[in-house]
Design an enzyme around this catalytic site. Sequence first.
Site, PDB file in Angstrom:
ATOM      1  CB  SER A 226      -3.286  -1.610  -2.016  1.00  0.00           C
ATOM      2  OG  SER A 226      -4.212  -0.692  -1.455  1.00  0.00           O
TER       3      SER A 226
ATOM      4  NE  ARG B 104      -2.529   0.853   3.677  1.00  0.00           N
ATOM      5  CZ  ARG B 104      -3.330   0.666   4.729  1.00  0.00           C
ATOM      6  NH1 ARG B 104      -4.627   0.451   4.542  1.00  0.00           N
ATOM      7  NH2 ARG B 104      -2.842   0.682   5.950  1.00  0.00           N
TER       8      ARG B 104
ATOM      9  CB  CYS C 267      -6.971  12.449  -6.545  1.00  0.00           C
ATOM     10  SG  CYS C 267      -7.315  12.268  -4.782  1.00  0.00           S
TER      11      CYS C 267
ATOM     12  N   GLY D 188       3.264   4.967  -5.712  1.00  0.00           N
ATOM     13  CA  GLY D 188       3.626   3.569  -5.918  1.00  0.00           C
ATOM     14  C   GLY D 188       2.679   2.857  -6.859  1.00  0.00           C
TER      15      GLY D 188
ATOM     16  CG  ASN E   3      -3.575   3.143 -11.974  1.00  0.00           C
ATOM     17  OD1 ASN E   3      -3.134   2.071 -11.585  1.00  0.00           O
ATOM     18  ND2 ASN E   3      -2.794   4.188 -12.182  1.00  0.00           N
ATOM     19  CE1 TYR E   4      -9.502   6.299 -12.301  1.00  0.00           C
ATOM     20  CE2 TYR E   4     -11.428   6.351 -13.709  1.00  0.00           C
ATOM     21  CZ  TYR E   4     -10.442   7.009 -12.999  1.00  0.00           C
ATOM     22  OH  TYR E   4     -10.415   8.390 -12.991  1.00  0.00           O
TER      23      TYR E   4
ATOM     24  N   GLY F 218      -0.739   4.587  -1.176  1.00  0.00           N
ATOM     25  CA  GLY F 218      -1.650   5.692  -0.868  1.00  0.00           C
ATOM     26  C   GLY F 218      -3.002   5.231  -0.371  1.00  0.00           C
TER      27      GLY F 218
END
Length: 528
Positions: free
Chosen positions: A116, A106, A172, A178, A462-463, A108
């Site tokens: 994560s 993890r 954001c 990472g 990433n989504y 963020g």
Amino acid sequence: MKHSSPYLTVVVIGLLFALAYSTSHTHDHEHFLQCLQLQNSTSISEVVYTPSNSSYSSILQFSIQNHRFLSKTTPKPLVIVTPLHASHVQATIICSQLHGLQIRTRSGGHDLEGLSYISQVPFVIIDFMKYRNIQVDVEKRTAWVQAGATIGELYYSISKKSKTLAFPAGICPSVGVGGHFSGGGYGYLMRKYGLAADNIIDAHMVDVKGRFLDREAMGEDLFWAIRGGGGASFGVILAWMVKLVPVPPTVTVFRVERTLEQNATMLVMKWQIVAIKLHKDLTIRLILTTKAKFEALFLGGKDKLIPLMQERFPELGLVKEDCTEMSWVESTVYMAGSSSKSLQVLLQRTPSPPQNYKGKSDFLKHPIPESGLEGIWQLFKENGDKDAFMELVPYGGIMDEIPESELPYPHRSGNLCLVGYIVPLHQEDGDEVAQRHIDWTRKLYSYMERFVSKCPRKAYINYRDLDIGVNNIDGYTSYEQASIWGHKYFNNNFKRLALVKTKVDPLNFFRYEQSIPTLLCLRPKGHK
């Protein structure tokens, strides 16, 4: 002299792991902690948290940015390690293998599906919350960024050294670098400079054998894979070296809303035609709800922007009063939607208020017809939730010039835009209402099927979206099974990712619900 077969090497490694499992396989965290102490010469006890520690809950919850996974029933780790040194990560990887624990990494905590920091089998979290140093070199136009830094912290650090350098990453600020970089990373500079992953020039990581690797040591295949293929499938990313990009001292932003009564449908139709053809210096992002919001960043002053808009998109009716000039770093605060103008916003690691959300993604190759847009407006009206939205991020520019195979991220030329569907879930609404909003998101996603990419219907890693397919929770997953979701994220690059995985992690230690599979039929000890 003959060299040993790679398959013989895999078998030997498998036998060694089987021996380790037969003698040491236990989920008792006390034995795991003893292993950490033996493996690490520095004081690792200061960065290790178990349920018996008073700080365990606060450490666990601190980086859970999606509070949908912050409940009593959410699986919890046996141990959390917050490394200060690479050696802490090396010890964690080695001991996790010896004691049959999976690893979740993890940086963020914005993972849309919580992968994560969640596992259905016994696991350890490596949380990089304390591993976030940033070193900016203005002369070389580079920066070393540790995995636990956020993109906001990176933007802030760059701004302290230069007003005319930037980095092309996300919107954001509290997203960790990472995961963001390892999955691609898009933002308002994408059309000018590409993705975050396109601007990575070196990396530090620890592999399954506990080795510390830089780009030279890992080789170009692995370096290719972790820039867009999801680094957690191949090891643990420690830091990225990124290339900084030039920006003018003054940029211009605007945010313009148009209702259906103000011809929003016609404006969206025109946006779909012109957005990808605009100059690389101008990116206009579109947000759809029951109305249309046009948000833009232009790398220059308003005196240049207004004539450009009057020539290419006069229907929007943009005037100077709609525009604000500022520095690039100030624009990152503006685009994040903050009501504050202070750069300190970039240093906030947790969003306020806390967020719950579900997300999905698509790629649009052709304009949505007017009738299709009418259906979208109707769905938003039916939902009645003013916080849910659909974002459309335009392509074109340099994204049309980069080959699909350049990085694992394949979504390049031929795309009109990336489409994201985000629905916030309010804690006070309860589980039933939250599920209704999730179901509505799936309904919108289903409605969009006729308009978006096909064969396969593509998605952005990433989504993260488990609806599109998953690996087996605790067992062997074939390449064919993983291809159900893998080709959606990676298209023709999925096979190459699996080849790299087979080479660097043949026993598939680094695995989770959507990790890259190996091409071997070897199953870890004790797995079906």
